[in-house]
Design a protein around this motif. Structure first.
Motif, short mmCIF file in Angstrom:
data_model
loop_
_atom_site.label_atom_id
_atom_site.label_comp_id
_atom_site.label_asym_id
_atom_site.label_seq_id
_atom_site.Cartn_x
_atom_site.Cartn_y
_atom_site.Cartn_z
N PRO A 198 0.80 -1.23 0.00
CA PRO A 198 0.00 0.00 0.00
C PRO A 198 0.83 1.28 0.00
N LEU A 199 2.08 1.21 0.43
CA LEU A 199 2.92 2.40 0.48
C LEU A 199 3.90 2.48 -0.68
N LEU A 200 4.47 1.35 -1.08
CA LEU A 200 5.53 1.34 -2.07
C LEU A 200 5.12 0.79 -3.42
N GLY A 201 3.93 0.22 -3.50
CA GLY A 201 3.47 -0.37 -4.76
C GLY A 201 3.19 0.68 -5.82
N PRO A 202 3.03 0.26 -7.07
CA PRO A 202 2.81 1.20 -8.17
C PRO A 202 1.42 1.80 -8.14
N ASP A 203 1.27 2.95 -8.81
CA ASP A 203 -0.04 3.56 -8.98
C ASP A 203 -0.92 2.66 -9.86
N LYS A 204 -2.23 2.77 -9.68
CA LYS A 204 -3.20 2.08 -10.51
C LYS A 204 -4.06 3.12 -11.21
N THR A 205 -4.24 2.94 -12.52
CA THR A 205 -5.00 3.90 -13.33
C THR A 205 -6.28 3.26 -13.82
N TYR A 206 -7.40 3.98 -13.67
CA TYR A 206 -8.72 3.48 -14.01
C TYR A 206 -9.43 4.46 -14.95
N HIS A 207 -10.21 3.91 -15.87
CA HIS A 207 -11.16 4.71 -16.63
C HIS A 207 -12.55 4.37 -16.09
N VAL A 208 -13.27 5.43 -15.71
CA VAL A 208 -14.52 5.26 -14.98
C VAL A 208 -15.63 6.04 -15.67
N GLN A 209 -16.69 5.34 -16.07
CA GLN A 209 -17.86 6.01 -16.60
C GLN A 209 -18.80 6.32 -15.44
N VAL A 210 -19.22 7.58 -15.34
CA VAL A 210 -20.04 8.02 -14.22
C VAL A 210 -21.34 8.64 -14.72
N ASP A 211 -22.32 8.69 -13.83
CA ASP A 211 -23.65 9.18 -14.20
C ASP A 211 -23.80 10.67 -13.96
N ALA A 212 -22.72 11.42 -14.14
CA ALA A 212 -22.73 12.86 -13.96
C ALA A 212 -21.61 13.44 -14.84
N ILE A 213 -21.55 14.75 -14.87
CA ILE A 213 -20.47 15.42 -15.59
C ILE A 213 -19.74 16.31 -14.59
N PRO A 214 -18.75 15.76 -13.90
CA PRO A 214 -18.06 16.52 -12.86
C PRO A 214 -17.33 17.74 -13.43
N ASP A 215 -17.46 18.86 -12.74
CA ASP A 215 -16.72 20.05 -13.15
C ASP A 215 -15.37 20.09 -12.43
N ALA A 216 -14.63 21.15 -12.66
CA ALA A 216 -13.28 21.25 -12.08
C ALA A 216 -13.32 21.20 -10.56
N THR A 217 -14.37 21.80 -9.97
CA THR A 217 -14.48 21.79 -8.51
C THR A 217 -14.69 20.37 -7.98
N ALA A 218 -15.53 19.60 -8.68
CA ALA A 218 -15.78 18.22 -8.27
C ALA A 218 -14.53 17.37 -8.41
N LEU A 219 -13.79 17.57 -9.48
CA LEU A 219 -12.55 16.80 -9.67
C LEU A 219 -11.54 17.15 -8.59
N ALA A 220 -11.45 18.41 -8.24
CA ALA A 220 -10.53 18.82 -7.16
C ALA A 220 -10.94 18.19 -5.84
N ALA A 221 -12.25 18.03 -5.62
CA ALA A 221 -12.74 17.43 -4.38
C ALA A 221 -12.33 15.97 -4.27
N LEU A 222 -12.23 15.29 -5.42
CA LEU A 222 -11.79 13.89 -5.40
C LEU A 222 -10.34 13.79 -4.94
N LEU A 223 -9.54 14.80 -5.26
CA LEU A 223 -8.14 14.80 -4.82
C LEU A 223 -8.03 15.13 -3.33
N GLU A 224 -8.91 15.99 -2.86
CA GLU A 224 -8.92 16.34 -1.43
C GLU A 224 -9.38 15.14 -0.62
N GLY A 225 -10.41 14.43 -1.14
CA GLY A 225 -10.85 13.21 -0.50
C GLY A 225 -11.86 13.42 0.61
N VAL A 226 -12.29 12.29 1.18
CA VAL A 226 -13.29 12.32 2.25
C VAL A 226 -12.96 11.24 3.27
#
Length: 245
Positions: A135-163
Motif C-alpha cells: 500500500p505504500l511502495l506499490g505502483p499507482d493504478k490507473t482506471y477509466h470510470v464512466q459516471v452518471d454525472a459530468i463533474p466540473d473542475a471543482t468536483a474533480l478537485a474534491a476527489l483529490l482532497e478526498g473524504v
C-alpha cells in the motif's frame, strides 16, 4: 526443546507450499494427504509438519520446490467474474478465463470486484506480488470510470482532497475528465493506495454513481489491446518494471 532466538522459523508444510506460490493452502493440504510431497526424501502426510524453508529439501511429485518456474501474466478481466479461486455461492470466477490453458497454480495480484473490469495480474511469486500490492511502495493504478454525472473542475478537485468514509481517508492521486456526453462522462482516476471498492466509495460520497469501472494500467504496465477475457504472459522487462510507480 524450544527454538532459540537465532533458530530459523519453522512453518507448517502446507503453508510453506502455498507461500511459495505453488498452490493454494487447501490444494497443498490435499497434495500432502495424497502422498505427493516429500521432505528430505521422505513422504510426509501431515500438512502441519514443521519445516524450515531453505534448510530442508521439499519436493512435489519428485520435483524440487525451488525448481518450479515463475510465471507472471495479465488478464483483461470481464465484468461479472469474482476474483477468487472458488466461490461458495457458485458464481463464475476469473479462473474460468484460464480453462484448458494447462497453467500452473497462479494467484491474483490484488483484486477487482465483480462489477469491475480490466487489468488483473496473476503470478506464482508471492514476494513479487507483495511488492506490487504494497500500500505504500506499490505502483499507482490507473482506471477509466464512466459516471452518471459530468463533474466540473471543482468536483474533480474534491476527489483529490478526498473524504473520510468508514474510518478511512479516501482520495484520488489524480482525476481527469476524459470525455463527456449529455448525462454521463468518462474520468481517468489514479490511485496510489489500495482500499476496498475505493473509487466507488469515493465517488458515492459526492453523489456520483459508477456505470463502468475499467483498470487500464498498473504502474507502467498497460492493458493495451488485450481482448476482454484473454490473457498473456508478461515479458521479463515488464516483470522488472514493477513495482515501480
Amino acid at each position: 526443546m524450544g527454538t532459540t532466538m537465532n533458530s530459523p522459523p519453522r512453518h507448517g508444510l502446507a503453508r510453506v507450499l502455498s507461500k511459495h506460490g505453488l498452490c493454494s493452502r487447501t490444494q497443498a493440504a490435499q497434495w500432502i494427504a495424497d502422498g505427493r510431497v516429500c521432505v528430505d526424501g521422505r513422504v510426509v502426510r501431515d500438512p502441519e509438519h514443521p519445516v524450515v524453508r531453505g534448510r530442508q529439501r521439499i519436493a512435489v511429485d519428485g520435483r524440487d520446490l525451488d525448481a518450479a518456474p515463475r510465471l507472471y501474466l495479465m488478464l483483461n478481466k470481464p465484468r461479472g467474474l469474482v476474483t477468487t479461486a472458488s466461490d461458495e455461492r457458485g458464481r463464475d470466477t476469473v479462473y474460468r478465463c484460464f480453462d484448458g490453458a494447462g497453467l500452473p497454480w497462479l494467484a491474483p495480484v490484488g483484486r477487482l470486484d465483480k462489477a469491475s473490469e480490466g487489468l488483473l495480474l496473476f503470478c506464482n511469486d508471492p514476494e513479487w506480488a507483495a511488492r506490487v500490492t504494497d500500500p505504500l511502495l506499490g505502483p499507482d493504478k490507473t482506471y477509466h470510470v464512466q459516471v452518471d454525472a459530468i463533474p466540473d473542475a471543482t468536483a474533480l478537485a474534491a476527489l483529490l482532497e478526498g473524504v473520510e468514509e468508514g474510518g478511512e481517508r479516501l482520495r484520488a492521486k489524480a482525476a481527469t475528465l476524459l470525455r463527456s456526453g449529455e448525462k454521463n462522462a468518462w474520468l481517468e482516476i489514479v490511485l496510489d493506495e489500495g482500499r476496498n471498492r475505493q473509487i466507488r466509495r469515493l465517488l458515492a460520497a459526492f453523489d456520483i454513481g459508477v456505470l463502468r469501472l475499467l483498470r487500464v494500467a498498473i504502474g507502467p504496465l498497460t492493458l493495451g489491446e488485450l481482448p476482454k477475457g484473454q490473457w498473456r504472459a508478461l515479458t521479463a522487462d515488464e516483470v522488472r518494471s514493477l513495482p515501480a510507480s
